[in-house]
Design a protein around this motif. Structure first.
Motif: not given
Length: 251
Positions: A129-152
């Motif tokens: 039930d928790i939602r966020f007004d701001l999500i930070l992804m600072i120097e993170v997306i380049e480390h992710l196995k599945s960037p699209v899934s995490v962004i979704k």
């Protein structure tokens, strides 16, 4: 090998010390990614003591910028996704924001616990039930196995007018083109992806975002000299600067 973003075919283009780089053959994507099998799968090790004090002023400038642009207010709920040891989250917490951290590294989460920062291994572990007004992804997306899934998943965690702030090294920047081994994109052994503005746009669109914008932000790299800031701003205009900085708007 298939592109991890759009699943089109790819081809090998070059190797670096840490990466075997393939590029997507889809002309609307052209994403570069690492086909090398990494020991920790892109997750950094935080068992050593790092000094993040040089980022303190940058983090404060980030908060002031977000407030001044109206992307953040003092009542906002903030998620630092891929927060590492939590130096950004700590700065937000010190400014009295309601901050939650997500970090896959168990060694980093021990440090987050010591700092008293609320943290989870993944976004799926956060109460639904928790939602966020701001999500930070600072120097993170380049480390992710599945960037699209995490962004979704991050998109699903936003409030109606929530924003995601993404930064990543630019794999098509001037330095990355001329001296890839010395560039921010290719010199880190845990990078799985090497984004250009084109491939990052493709990633956001595939993840369901129709509204996003790229900005030049002079404070994103700490201790940058005025000369380098001026050069970066000039290179930004022709898409050759060292970093990509985007805001994604929920709609």
């Amino acid at each position: 090998m298939k592109c991890p973003l759009c699943h089109s075919e790819s081809k090998p283009v070059f190797n670096t010390e840490y990466a075997k780089v393939n590029q997507c053959l889809n002309i609307s994507c052209k994403h570069k990614f690492n086909t090398e099998s990494l020991p920790r799968g892109g997750v950094m090790d935080y068992s050593g003591a790092d000094d993040f004090s040089i980022y303190r002023q940058r983090n404060l400038e980030m908060i002031d910028y977000l407030l001044n642009q109206g992307y953040l207010n003092t009542q906002a709920k903030v998620l630092d996704l891929g927060c590492g040891e939590g130096h950004i989250a700590q700065t937000f917490s010190d400014r009295k924001f309601d901050v939650t951290c997500v970090e896959l590294s168990s060694s980093a989460r021990k440090i987050l616990d010591q700092r008293g920062l609320v943290n989870y291994p993944t976004t799926q572990d956060i109460p639904p039930d928790i939602r966020f007004d701001l999500i930070l992804m600072i120097e993170v997306i380049e480390h992710l196995k599945s960037p699209v899934s995490v962004i979704k998943e991050a998109k699903n965690r936003l409030t109606d007018k929530g924003i995601i702030f993404v930064t990543t090294p630019c794999a098509d920047g001037l330095k990355a083109r001329l001296f890839p081994e010395k560039s921010e994109a290719y010199q880190e052994p845990t990078h799985l992806h090497f984004f250009s503005s084109q491939s990052l746009n493709s990633c956001f669109q595939i993840a369901g975002f129709s509204e996003f914008q790229r900005f030049y932000l002079p404070w994103i790299i700490p201790n940058r000299s005025p000369v380098l800031k001026t050069l970066d701003k000039l290179l930004y205009g022709i898409d050759l600067n060292s970093h990509l900085t985007y805001f994604l708007f929920n709609s």
